[in-house]
Structure formats: structure tokens, C-alpha cells
Enzyme design. Structure first.
Site, mmCIF file in Angstrom:
data_model
loop_
_atom_site.group_PDB
_atom_site.id
_atom_site.type_symbol
_atom_site.label_atom_id
_atom_site.label_comp_id
_atom_site.label_asym_id
_atom_site.label_seq_id
_atom_site.Cartn_x
_atom_site.Cartn_y
_atom_site.Cartn_z
ATOM 1 N N CYS A 119 -32.959 -14.567 -17.064
ATOM 2 C CA CYS A 119 -31.868 -13.746 -17.616
ATOM 3 C C CYS A 119 -31.419 -12.628 -16.673
ATOM 4 O O CYS A 119 -30.331 -12.087 -16.834
ATOM 5 C CB CYS A 119 -32.271 -13.171 -18.968
ATOM 6 S SG CYS A 119 -32.597 -14.453 -20.184
ATOM 7 N N HIS A 256 -27.212 -7.326 -20.203
ATOM 8 C CA HIS A 256 -27.567 -8.701 -20.563
ATOM 9 C C HIS A 256 -27.475 -8.821 -22.076
ATOM 10 O O HIS A 256 -27.922 -7.942 -22.817
ATOM 11 C CB HIS A 256 -28.983 -9.008 -20.076
ATOM 12 C CG HIS A 256 -29.512 -10.307 -20.599
ATOM 13 N ND1 HIS A 256 -28.781 -11.467 -20.559
ATOM 14 C CD2 HIS A 256 -30.685 -10.621 -21.215
ATOM 15 C CE1 HIS A 256 -29.488 -12.448 -21.107
ATOM 16 N NE2 HIS A 256 -30.649 -11.952 -21.513
ATOM 17 N N ASN A 286 -27.395 -15.597 -26.357
ATOM 18 C CA ASN A 286 -28.000 -15.288 -25.061
ATOM 19 C C ASN A 286 -27.744 -16.464 -24.116
ATOM 20 O O ASN A 286 -28.303 -17.538 -24.300
ATOM 21 C CB ASN A 286 -29.502 -15.050 -25.268
ATOM 22 C CG ASN A 286 -30.218 -14.677 -23.976
ATOM 23 O OD1 ASN A 286 -29.674 -14.829 -22.886
ATOM 24 N ND2 ASN A 286 -31.435 -14.192 -24.109
HETATM 25 O O1 UT7 Z 1 -33.148 -12.885 -22.593
HETATM 26 C C1 UT7 Z 1 -34.526 -12.879 -22.426
HETATM 27 C C2 UT7 Z 1 -35.099 -11.785 -23.151
HETATM 28 N N1 UT7 Z 1 -35.312 -12.123 -24.525
HETATM 29 C C3 UT7 Z 1 -35.162 -11.199 -25.442
HETATM 30 O O2 UT7 Z 1 -34.736 -10.121 -25.117
HETATM 31 C C4 UT7 Z 1 -35.592 -11.482 -26.847
HETATM 32 C C5 UT7 Z 1 -36.411 -10.322 -27.330
HETATM 33 N N2 UT7 Z 1 -36.875 -10.474 -28.686
HETATM 34 C C6 UT7 Z 1 -36.031 -10.446 -29.752
HETATM 35 O O3 UT7 Z 1 -34.836 -10.349 -29.602
HETATM 36 C C7 UT7 Z 1 -36.648 -10.439 -31.123
HETATM 37 O O4 UT7 Z 1 -38.037 -10.272 -31.014
HETATM 38 C C8 UT7 Z 1 -36.353 -11.720 -31.944
HETATM 39 C C9 UT7 Z 1 -34.898 -11.743 -32.336
HETATM 40 C C10 UT7 Z 1 -36.699 -12.941 -31.115
HETATM 41 C C11 UT7 Z 1 -37.169 -11.731 -33.220
HETATM 42 O O5 UT7 Z 1 -36.936 -10.554 -33.975
HETATM 43 P P1 UT7 Z 1 -38.171 -9.708 -34.553
HETATM 44 O O6 UT7 Z 1 -37.598 -8.638 -35.371
HETATM 45 O O7 UT7 Z 1 -39.024 -9.349 -33.379
HETATM 46 O O8 UT7 Z 1 -38.862 -10.765 -35.504
HETATM 47 P P2 UT7 Z 1 -40.353 -11.328 -35.439
HETATM 48 O O9 UT7 Z 1 -40.502 -12.257 -34.293
HETATM 49 O O10 UT7 Z 1 -41.274 -10.193 -35.544
HETATM 50 O O11 UT7 Z 1 -40.357 -12.164 -36.783
HETATM 51 C C12 UT7 Z 1 -40.181 -11.565 -38.041
HETATM 52 C C13 UT7 Z 1 -40.255 -12.644 -39.096
HETATM 53 C C14 UT7 Z 1 -41.436 -13.580 -38.948
HETATM 54 O O12 UT7 Z 1 -41.921 -13.871 -40.221
HETATM 55 P P3 UT7 Z 1 -43.233 -13.115 -40.764
HETATM 56 O O13 UT7 Z 1 -44.304 -13.457 -39.782
HETATM 57 O O14 UT7 Z 1 -42.882 -11.658 -40.790
HETATM 58 O O15 UT7 Z 1 -43.408 -13.738 -42.106
HETATM 59 C C15 UT7 Z 1 -40.825 -14.826 -38.355
HETATM 60 O O16 UT7 Z 1 -41.533 -16.006 -38.716
HETATM 61 O O17 UT7 Z 1 -39.082 -13.472 -39.012
HETATM 62 C C16 UT7 Z 1 -39.465 -14.840 -38.979
HETATM 63 N N3 UT7 Z 1 -38.477 -15.589 -38.178
HETATM 64 C C17 UT7 Z 1 -37.346 -16.072 -38.721
HETATM 65 N N4 UT7 Z 1 -36.857 -16.059 -39.963
HETATM 66 C C18 UT7 Z 1 -35.674 -16.635 -40.170
HETATM 67 C C19 UT7 Z 1 -38.485 -15.840 -36.863
HETATM 68 N N5 UT7 Z 1 -37.366 -16.513 -36.525
HETATM 69 C C20 UT7 Z 1 -36.655 -16.665 -37.655
HETATM 70 C C21 UT7 Z 1 -35.413 -17.271 -37.934
HETATM 71 N N6 UT7 Z 1 -34.964 -17.228 -39.212
HETATM 72 N N7 UT7 Z 1 -34.643 -17.842 -36.987
#
Ligand code: UT7
Length: 329
Positions: A119, A256, A286
């Protein structure tokens, strides 16, 4: 304004982009994976992404973006002697996708190669191309970020497949003499970083020398998030300091486009209001190395970015890699 002796500047004269025609909305995705439009929007800001058609390659998108950038610059391939293409989704393991773009453009002179910084790729490619121009090694360069991430996604993994899209963006640089002050047009500073200890947080589980197949993207999103804001703010500030500038000098930030929450938090940390930040993550998701030039193209063509504006670029991605740059448009 810092006074320096006269130097060669890499001046950006054109920008272009290309997106596949197929749009995949959150609602459509929610029919195939366990997710919702509301979850995706709340956590990322993404509403839709573009997906490459069967047979549509990274080089095809890159070529279209390059042509649009050359047209805006009023230049042709005779004016270009360097192509640096950033991608993590090349057409083939080798040769470089840049050489395919070179061929598509009808160019058989100069040199063309890829850089791989996921990225952060566009900022890495810009840095390399600017160095070539500043030293006189190249006269004109195409700097391209192009990706078909849809090909390396695990479409059954809701934690990653909702986040990415396909596209390409390109910038044309030409060497021009500057006065050596920050009033010059062109690339004013670049800063690159990497730290390989974070491989396990964001990687593709395949490759030529491991599994022999391309593999799928794997990410610990929470872990990446934790580092993203800190690294992006640090590199943004370093890029400004490298040019002798401060946040007050910035007209537009082009970050980005990974996550709207990361973009907002980083802008806050650097001290730049959101009104001065270009955000396209809602439309493109992204697109990895393509995201910055894609956003730049949108904002140049809709009239927000004007000649003389000071742009701050910042990116962070797999590796980890991160990078920042300042450009006077
Ligand atoms: O370009 C390269 C760099 N990449 C990035 O910058 C990405 C950086 N990370 C992020 O943008 C975020 O961490 C995400 C958008 C990927 C995830 O957001 P988050 O607020 O960190 O969520 P999380 O991973 O902590 O997940 C929260 C909950 C989980 O459920 P539990 O364990 O709390 O029950 C996940 O299983 O959300 C659940 N979850 C989803 N729910 C619905 C994860 N993906 C999804 C989904 N739909 N697509």
C-alpha cells in the site's frame, strides 16, 4: 521558505486513473459473506469497490491511467524515459508489469521496472522516480500505482474481502530547474520507512518460492490499525520537516485510502482539518498502491487541487512499509 541552491525538480504535470467498470456494493457483498452495509461503513467508510473483469489485468488498468496522465500533461511516450510501477498484484511473477505497460504504450526506449511496497508502493515509486529525475538520470517519468487485489482476496473471509478493490493511478513527472526553495513546483521531499518484523500482521500466504501459487491476503486488521495512525502521522510530519514546511503550509493531504477512521485520526494528529483531506475510500475501497494517485486524479479533475497547491502524501502497508512526500502541484 528555506533557501537552497538551484536544483533539478521532478515536476508533476499530469495525473490519470482507471477503474474497472464493474462496481461491487456492500449490499451485494452481504449476499455472499456474513456482513452488512452498516458494519462496513461504520468501521471503514467504504460503500463500494470496483472489480476487474475476467482477463482485465493490472497492466491494462495501468496503461489506461498512464495514457490519461500523459494526455493531461500534453506529453507523449517520446518525452518519457522511465516507468516505475508500484504493484503487489503483477500480471506475472516476472517480467515486471511495468515492461508490459511500456509495450502497451508503444515504447521501447528507456527503462521500466516494478517496485513492491504494497500500500506504500506509490510513495516508494514516486521517491525512486524523483531521484532519477533530480540526478538527471531520467528526463520524464511515469509513476504508476496499479492493482487487481480482487485476485488475491479470500472471498470467504469477511474480515478482509470487504476492504479492497481494483484500480490504477498514474502521475507524469518531468525534470525542470527549480530555484531551490519550497515555492518550486514538483516533489519537495520524500521519506520512506520499513520494519520487517510485522510480516505476520499483513501478508499473502503464497508466492513463487514458498507455495508456488499466488496465495491469498491475510491480515490482522486490529494490529495493522494500531500501527497505522502512529506511522502515518510520523511520516507525514517527517515529510513536511524534510522540506522545511509545517502543517500550516499544506493545501491538501492525499492519504492512502484504507479506512476513513485511520484517515481522520491521522489528520487530527498532524493538525490538518478534514476539509483539507482528499477522501475517496467510500468509492474505491482500499486499492493499495493505486489509492493515492486515484484520489489525486479525482481531486485534480474536480478542481480542488490547483497549480501551486502544496500536497502531503502519506501511506502505510504490508511489510510494514510506510512513506510520505510533499509535492507542490
Ligand atoms: O492498506 C493496508 C493497511 N490496512 C489497513 O489499514 C487496515 C487496518 N485495519 C482496519 O481498518 C480495521 O481493523 C478493520 C476495518 C479491518 C476492522 O475493524 P475493527 O474495528 O478493527 O474490527 P475488529 O477486527 O476488531 O472486529 C470487530 C468485530 C469482530 O467480531 P467480535 O470478535 O467482536 O465478535 C469481527 O469478527 O467485527 C467482526 N467483523 C465483521 N463483522 C461484520 C470482522 N469483519 C466483519 C465484517 N462484517 N466484514
Amino acid at each position: 521558505m528555506s533557501a537552497r541552491s538551484a536544483i533539478r525538480r521532478a515536476v508533476a504535470l499530469g495525473v490519470g486513473s482507471a477503474l474497472p467498470s464493474r462496481i461491487l456494493t456492500n449490499e451485494e457483498l452481504a449476499k455472499t459473506v456474513d456482513t452488512t452495509h452498516d458494519w462496513i461503513v461504520e468501521r471503514t467508510g467504504i460503500h463500494q469497490r470496483h472489480i476487474a473483469a475476467e482477463g482485465q489485468m493490472t497492466s491494462d488498468l495501468a496503461t489506461d491511467a498512464a495514457r490519461a496522465a500523459l494526455t493531461m500533461a500534453g506529453m507523449d511516450v517520446g518525452d518519457i524515459d522511465l516507468i516505475v510501477l508500484a504493484t503487489a498484484t503483477p500480471d506475472q511473477t516476472f517480467p515486471a508489469t511495468a515492461t508490459r505497460v511500456q509495450h502497451n504504450l508503444g515504447m521501447s526506449h528507456g527503462c521500466a521496472f516494478d517496485v513492491q511496497a504494497v500500500c506504500s508502493g506509490f510513495v516508494y515509486a514516486l521517491t525512486v522516480a524523483a531521484q532519477f529525475i533530480e540526478t538527471g538520470k531520467a528526463r520524464g517519468a511515469l509513476v504508476i500505482g496499479a492493482e487487481t487485489f480482487s485476485r488475491i482476496l479470500d472471498w470467504s473471509d469477511r474480515s478482509t474481502c470487504v476492504l479492497f478493490g481494483d484500480g490504477a493511478g498514474a502521475v507524469v513527472l518531468r525534470g525542470e530547474d527549480g530555484t531551490g526553495t519550497t515555492a518550486d513546483r514538483g516533489v519537495l521531499s520524500t521519506e520512506l520507512r520499513s520494519d520487517g518484523q510485522h510480516n505476520a500482521s499483513l501478508y499473502v500466504d503464497g508466492g513463487p518460492s514458498t507455495t508456488g501459487v499466488a496465495g491469498h491476503l491475510r491480515m490482522n486488521g486490529r494490529e495493522v490499525f494500531k500501527h497505522a495512525v502512529r506511522n502515518l502521522a510520523e511520516i507525514g510530519e517527517a515529510a513536511l520537516a524534510g522540506a522545511g514546511l509545517t502543517a500550516d503550509d499544506v493545501t491538501w493531504v492525499i492519504p492512502h485510502q484504507a479506512n476513513a477512521r485511520i484517515i481522520t485520526s491521522t489528520a487530527q494528529k498532524i493538525g490538518i482539518p478534514m476539509e483539507q483531506v482528499i477522501v475517496t475510500v467510500q468509492d474505491h475501497a482500499n486499492t493499495s498502491a493505486a489509492s493515492i494517485p486515484l484520489a489525486m486524479d479525482v481531486a485534480v479533475r474536480d478542481g480542488r487541487i490547483k497549480p501551486g497547491d502544496l500536497l502531503l502524501l502519506e501511506a502505510m502497508g504490508g511489510g510494514f512499509t510506510w512513506g510520505g512526500a510533499t509535492i507542490r502541484w
